[in-house]
Scaffold this active site. Structure first.
Site, PDB file in Angstrom:
ATOM      1  CE  LYS B 125      47.890  26.726  18.414  1.00  0.00           C
ATOM      2  NZ  LYS B 125      47.747  28.163  18.595  1.00  0.00           N
ATOM      3  N   GLY B 186      44.097  35.082  23.162  1.00  0.00           N
ATOM      4  CA  GLY B 186      43.694  36.444  22.823  1.00  0.00           C
ATOM      5  C   GLY B 186      43.405  37.332  24.014  1.00  0.00           C
ATOM      6  CB  ALA B 217      47.230  30.990  24.085  1.00  0.00           C
ATOM      7  N   GLY B 218      47.838  33.905  25.196  1.00  0.00           N
ATOM      8  CA  GLY B 218      47.726  34.757  26.377  1.00  0.00           C
ATOM      9  C   GLY B 218      48.752  35.862  26.455  1.00  0.00           C
ATOM     10  CG  ASN B 239      47.836  35.814  15.589  1.00  0.00           C
ATOM     11  OD1 ASN B 239      47.418  34.985  14.792  1.00  0.00           O
ATOM     12  ND2 ASN B 239      47.787  37.095  15.281  1.00  0.00           N
TER      13      ASN B 239
END
Lengths: 93, 297
Positions: B125, B186, B217-218, B239
């Site tokens: 990644k 994040g 992401a986000g 995550n």
């Protein structure tokens, strides 16, 4: 000469890292390991270093920006002024 | 974009499909049943991470490459909590700010995974950041790193912004998947610009309907995942939304349901929208007419 021996003794006794990376009288030298000074004896290989550090097999080693694959660990000898990175996996997204 | 009829037969589309029957997600040489890729960072403990991974149903877990903690007395390693025979690891280049460092990081990640005999050694990644406050990607360095890693034999999954043009260039450079951010890493802001995501999907799947686009992401909560999947994303990588939830294992379960839900909804081909109401119950045979406008009586 005496001063150098005393200096060496003090540094050894008090575990003080020598900022010089020259080979010392006791046959050891210093290099950068993960950004911090680390001292080993002349002739130390990457395999020796990893064994000494007691890290598992899930590591990768880079010397001066070049990846040292596992097959070469036993044959790659560390030198003074080397910048060594020992990395592993960590949590990440 | 491909219609679901190209993926599933007409009879399959009319069945109550179990998750195991859903079409596989194909990225490079990998085939995944789950459309959720979960990160392994920022959990309160390795134990919570392990339970969250299990609850998410993910088969692919992202990991970072970091300096070995040579003087850590704890002695615990994340790999003691991730079954590398069960999960495909996806090493990232998180924290890199230029192509050179990202390429070095990718090579070291590959070396570790080769030593672990994990199939994730084939891919990476790629994440090359341009700013440490927004954590937005540097498109120029990302493109440079993609070209080099592809030449080096990597299957590159490219984290990028939601800009359609750079997404297209990354695909052309040989990325096996393009992974636009829903919003900054994040942030939990969700899909900030659904229109751009739709443009990316159109542009990248126009001549290649199977090309994987993963929203990365986000993501903040389950509905963000569902929206991404409904818009046409092939998978979602997240995550913090799980790790930072008060109850991460429950949220992992919610994310699993959300990814399946969004994917199924997209397959179902939703109804059209209307400005006015349309009754679901029969309009004839009503016992009272008093709700009808007077003018119609």
């Amino acid at each position: 000469m005496l001063c150098r021996a005393v200096d060496r003794h003090l540094k050894k006794t008090h575990n003080i890292m020598n900022s010089s990376n020259e080979i010392q009288g006791d046959g050891s030298f210093e290099f950068l390991l993960n950004g911090r000074p680390h001292r080993v004896n002349c002739g130390t290989t990457v395999a020796d270093l990893l064994k000494h550090l007691k890290v598992g097999s899930a590591v990768a080693v880079e010397i001066d920006g070049e990846l040292i694959v596992a097959d070469r660990h036993a044959f790659c000898t560390l030198r003074e002024s080397n910048k060594v990175e020992v990395v592993t996996l960590a949590g990440g997204g | 974009m491909s219609t679901m009829r190209e993926i599933l037969s007409e009879s399959e589309l009319n069945q109550d499909l179990h998750t195991r029957d859903l079409p596989l997600l194909r990225i490079g040489s990998f085939e995944l049943r789950s459309r959720l890729i979960l990160g392994s960072g920022r959990y309160s403990s390795f134990e919570v991470m392990r339970e969250a991974l299990h609850a998410s149903g993910a088969e692919c877990v992202t990991v970072a490459v970091r300096r070995e903690k040579l003087h850590d007395s704890d002695g615990r390693n994340i790999l003691d909590y991730i079954d590398t025979n069960r999960y495909i690891l996806l090493p990232n280049t998180a924290g890199c700010y230029d192509a050179d460092t990202a390429v070095r990081c990718a090579r070291m990640g590959r070396e570790i995974l080769l030593r672990l005999n994990n199939p994730g050694a084939k891919w990476v990644k790629l994440e090359v950041l341009g700013d440490n406050r927004t954590l937005l990607p540097d498109p120029v360095e990302t493109l440079r790193a993609t070209e080099r890693l592809v030449r080096d034999g990597f299957q590159v999954l490219c984290y990028t912004s939601d800009d359609p043009i750079i997404a297209k260039k990354l695909k052309t450079a040989g990325a096996v998947a393009v992974m636009p951010a829903g919003s900054p890493i994040g942030s939990g802001l969700g899909i900030a610009n659904p229109h751009n995501l739709q443009l990316i999907l159109e542009l990248l799947k126009n001549d290649d309907s199977e090309f994987p686009v993963v929203v990365d992401a986000g993501i903040g909560t389950a509905s963000d995942v569902t929206i991404a999947m409904e818009l046409g994303a092939d998978a979602v990588l997240l995550n913090s939304a799980v790790a930072k939830a008060t109850y991460p294992v429950l949220m992992a379960q919610a994310m699993r349901a959300a990814s399946e839900s969004g994917f199924l909804a997209r397959m179902s081909q939703r109804m059209g929208k209307s400005r006015y109401g349309s009754a679901s119950s029969p309009e004839h045979g009503q016992i009272a007419k008093w709700l009808v406008n007077e003018s119609e009586q």
